[in-house]
Enzyme design. Structure first.
Site, PDB file in Angstrom:
ATOM      1  N   SER A 142      26.007 -17.992  -8.477  1.00  0.00           N
ATOM      2  CA  SER A 142      25.374 -18.037  -7.134  1.00  0.00           C
ATOM      3  C   SER A 142      24.626 -16.544  -7.230  1.00  0.00           C
ATOM      4  O   SER A 142      25.116 -15.607  -7.898  1.00  0.00           O
ATOM      5  CB  SER A 142      26.557 -17.987  -5.968  1.00  0.00           C
ATOM      6  OG  SER A 142      25.746 -17.627  -4.874  1.00  0.00           O
ATOM      7  N   TYR A 155      34.601 -15.907  -1.945  1.00  0.00           N
ATOM      8  CA  TYR A 155      33.631 -16.479  -2.817  1.00  0.00           C
ATOM      9  C   TYR A 155      32.636 -15.510  -3.434  1.00  0.00           C
ATOM     10  O   TYR A 155      32.414 -15.852  -4.654  1.00  0.00           O
ATOM     11  CB  TYR A 155      32.409 -17.092  -1.771  1.00  0.00           C
ATOM     12  CG  TYR A 155      31.250 -18.019  -2.098  1.00  0.00           C
ATOM     13  CD1 TYR A 155      31.540 -19.562  -2.411  1.00  0.00           C
ATOM     14  CD2 TYR A 155      29.991 -17.567  -2.363  1.00  0.00           C
ATOM     15  CE1 TYR A 155      30.648 -20.050  -2.881  1.00  0.00           C
ATOM     16  CE2 TYR A 155      29.120 -18.168  -2.984  1.00  0.00           C
ATOM     17  CZ  TYR A 155      29.363 -19.755  -3.172  1.00  0.00           C
ATOM     18  OH  TYR A 155      28.185 -20.216  -3.690  1.00  0.00           O
TER      19      TYR A 155
HETATM   20  P1  NAD Z   1      28.460 -29.643  -2.135  1.00  0.00           P
HETATM   21  O1  NAD Z   1      29.295 -29.371  -0.986  1.00  0.00           O
HETATM   22  O2  NAD Z   1      27.191 -30.263  -1.917  1.00  0.00           O
HETATM   23  O3  NAD Z   1      29.367 -30.267  -3.376  1.00  0.00           O
HETATM   24  C1  NAD Z   1      30.415 -29.650  -4.059  1.00  0.00           C
HETATM   25  C2  NAD Z   1      30.957 -30.594  -4.926  1.00  0.00           C
HETATM   26  O4  NAD Z   1      32.324 -30.153  -5.411  1.00  0.00           O
HETATM   27  C3  NAD Z   1      31.293 -32.222  -4.375  1.00  0.00           C
HETATM   28  O5  NAD Z   1      30.912 -32.951  -5.151  1.00  0.00           O
HETATM   29  C4  NAD Z   1      32.995 -32.128  -3.884  1.00  0.00           C
HETATM   30  O6  NAD Z   1      33.548 -33.413  -3.866  1.00  0.00           O
HETATM   31  C5  NAD Z   1      33.078 -31.115  -5.140  1.00  0.00           C
HETATM   32  N1  NAD Z   1      34.494 -30.555  -5.016  1.00  0.00           N
HETATM   33  C6  NAD Z   1      34.760 -29.616  -3.785  1.00  0.00           C
HETATM   34  N2  NAD Z   1      36.100 -29.343  -3.966  1.00  0.00           N
HETATM   35  C7  NAD Z   1      36.514 -30.019  -5.060  1.00  0.00           C
HETATM   36  C8  NAD Z   1      37.793 -30.143  -5.896  1.00  0.00           C
HETATM   37  N3  NAD Z   1      38.797 -29.437  -5.480  1.00  0.00           N
HETATM   38  N4  NAD Z   1      37.919 -30.614  -6.919  1.00  0.00           N
HETATM   39  C9  NAD Z   1      36.842 -31.555  -7.612  1.00  0.00           C
HETATM   40  N5  NAD Z   1      35.509 -31.575  -6.813  1.00  0.00           N
HETATM   41  C10 NAD Z   1      35.523 -30.788  -5.868  1.00  0.00           C
HETATM   42  O7  NAD Z   1      28.071 -28.069  -2.557  1.00  0.00           O
HETATM   43  P2  NAD Z   1      26.706 -27.480  -3.592  1.00  0.00           P
HETATM   44  O8  NAD Z   1      26.003 -26.613  -2.498  1.00  0.00           O
HETATM   45  O9  NAD Z   1      26.108 -28.432  -4.363  1.00  0.00           O
HETATM   46  O10 NAD Z   1      27.555 -26.490  -4.524  1.00  0.00           O
HETATM   47  C11 NAD Z   1      27.847 -26.752  -5.785  1.00  0.00           C
HETATM   48  C12 NAD Z   1      27.799 -25.134  -6.622  1.00  0.00           C
HETATM   49  O11 NAD Z   1      26.609 -24.508  -6.443  1.00  0.00           O
HETATM   50  C13 NAD Z   1      29.061 -24.668  -5.802  1.00  0.00           C
HETATM   51  O12 NAD Z   1      29.919 -23.870  -7.078  1.00  0.00           O
HETATM   52  C14 NAD Z   1      28.444 -23.649  -5.018  1.00  0.00           C
HETATM   53  O13 NAD Z   1      29.201 -22.441  -4.973  1.00  0.00           O
HETATM   54  C15 NAD Z   1      27.347 -23.148  -5.773  1.00  0.00           C
HETATM   55  N6  NAD Z   1      26.098 -22.673  -5.104  1.00  0.00           N
HETATM   56  C16 NAD Z   1      25.635 -23.402  -4.020  1.00  0.00           C
HETATM   57  C17 NAD Z   1      24.579 -22.562  -3.282  1.00  0.00           C
HETATM   58  C18 NAD Z   1      23.884 -23.371  -2.146  1.00  0.00           C
HETATM   59  O14 NAD Z   1      23.029 -22.664  -1.576  1.00  0.00           O
HETATM   60  N7  NAD Z   1      24.168 -24.677  -1.883  1.00  0.00           N
HETATM   61  C19 NAD Z   1      23.906 -21.383  -3.660  1.00  0.00           C
HETATM   62  C20 NAD Z   1      24.646 -20.938  -4.934  1.00  0.00           C
HETATM   63  C21 NAD Z   1      25.492 -21.392  -5.464  1.00  0.00           C
END
Ligand code: NAD
Length: 260
Positions: A142, A155
């Site tokens: 991130s 985080y």
């Molecule tokens: P999201 O909530 O849409 O998706 C998260 C996914 O992880 C889902 O499929 C959920 O079921 C799964 N998950 C959660 N806990 C779990 C567990 N214990 N075991 C297995 N699966 C699990 O989130 P996102 O925004 O798509 O985030 C995906 C990644 O990208 C994360 O690592 C997040 O930190 C990172 N990220 C997101 C953003 C953003 O702005 N959305 C920015 C930077 C980084």
């Protein structure tokens, strides 16, 4: 381009993981999905993305906070797909509170899901990649893997840790056909971020639309969300021959967040 390869994308039932899974499928990779909630719709969309290549799509519901379940998922990948060629460590959760109010169990689950899970999948996937002398590991860190924001101690610690883990394993595999990199997105409009927009609207007594504008305005100079498809395109590049010597990078895709 990726025909015959198998990609395991953790946390791919939603958001960024699903977007990356679709892009890898469109290049011909078989895909193993993982994550909670509805599985049928994500499975169908990934199958559709890879239809021209006749790809195979599997699913394992391992809870990424549980090492024994991660081991079972990797054994499933070996038995059903002959191993993992492309490992995308994407599963992640968020919780926002000042450190003195941060629930200890939330700290533990964020470190387990956002950081330790990648250690476990990597330690289990690297031997097979070394044997094939080809592998791609892509860790979804991130902007918070490179800079901090208040209220996100767990985080930020997990994502900085993930960037460090990426560099260490990239060095260990530097003379092989296995590359290890991190992608560092800015704001992407997924359920993880929608929750933060909802909280902002409620706390500030403002509309959801205004909360969304404020969220972008505070950090992301483009004032546009990054999309899962854009991150998927970068993952495809990292899997291409052009990515052979991109090693240990923490590649921000953040609308200018880190340029400030
Ligand atoms: P999201 O909530 O849409 O998706 C998260 C996914 O992880 C889902 O499929 C959920 O079921 C799964 N998950 C959660 N806990 C779990 C567990 N214990 N075991 C297995 N699966 C699990 O989130 P996102 O925004 O798509 O985030 C995906 C990644 O990208 C994360 O690592 C997040 O930190 C990172 N990220 C997101 C953003 C953003 O702005 N959305 C920015 C930077 C980084």
């Amino acid at each position: 381009m990726l025909n015959g390869k198998t990609a395991l994308v953790t946390g791919s039932t939603s958001g960024i993981g699903l977007g990356i899974a679709e892009k890898l499928a469109a290049q011909g990779a078989n895909v193993i999905l993982n994550g909670f909630g509805d599985v049928e719709a994500p499975k169908a969309s990934v199958l559709a993305a890879g239809k021209a290549h006749g790809i195979k799509v599997g699913y394992h519901g391992a809870d990424m906070s549980k090492p024994a379940e991660i081991e079972a998922m990797m054994a499933y990948a070996q038995a059903e797909f002959g191993g993992v060629d492309i490992l995308v460590n994407n599963a992640g959760i968020q919780f926002v509170a000042p450190v003195e109010n941060f629930p200890a169990e939330k700290w533990d689950s964020i470190i387990a899901i956002n950081l330790s899970s990648a250690f476990h999948t990597m330690r289990l996937a690297v031997p097979g990649m070394r044997t094939k002398n080809w592998g791609r590991i892509i860790n979804l860190a991130s902007a918070h893997g490179l800079v901090a924001s208040a209220g996100k101690s767990a985080y930020v610690a997990a994502k900085h840790g993930l960037v460090g883990l990426t560099k260490a394993v990239a060095l260990e595999t530097a003379t092989t056909g296995v590359t290890v990199n991190a992608i560092c997105p800015g704001w992407v409009l997924t359920p993880l971020v929608q929750k933060q927009i909802d909280a902002k609207a409620e706390q500030g007594g403002i509309s959801l639309d205004q909360a969304q504008k404020d969220l972008l305005g505070e950090k992301q100079p483009s004032l546009q969300f990054v999309t899962p498809a854009q991150l998927g395109d970068l993952a495809v590049f990292l899997c291409s021959p052009g990515g052979d010597n991109v090693r240990g990078a923490a590649w921000n895709v953040d609308g200018g967040w880190l340029a400030q």
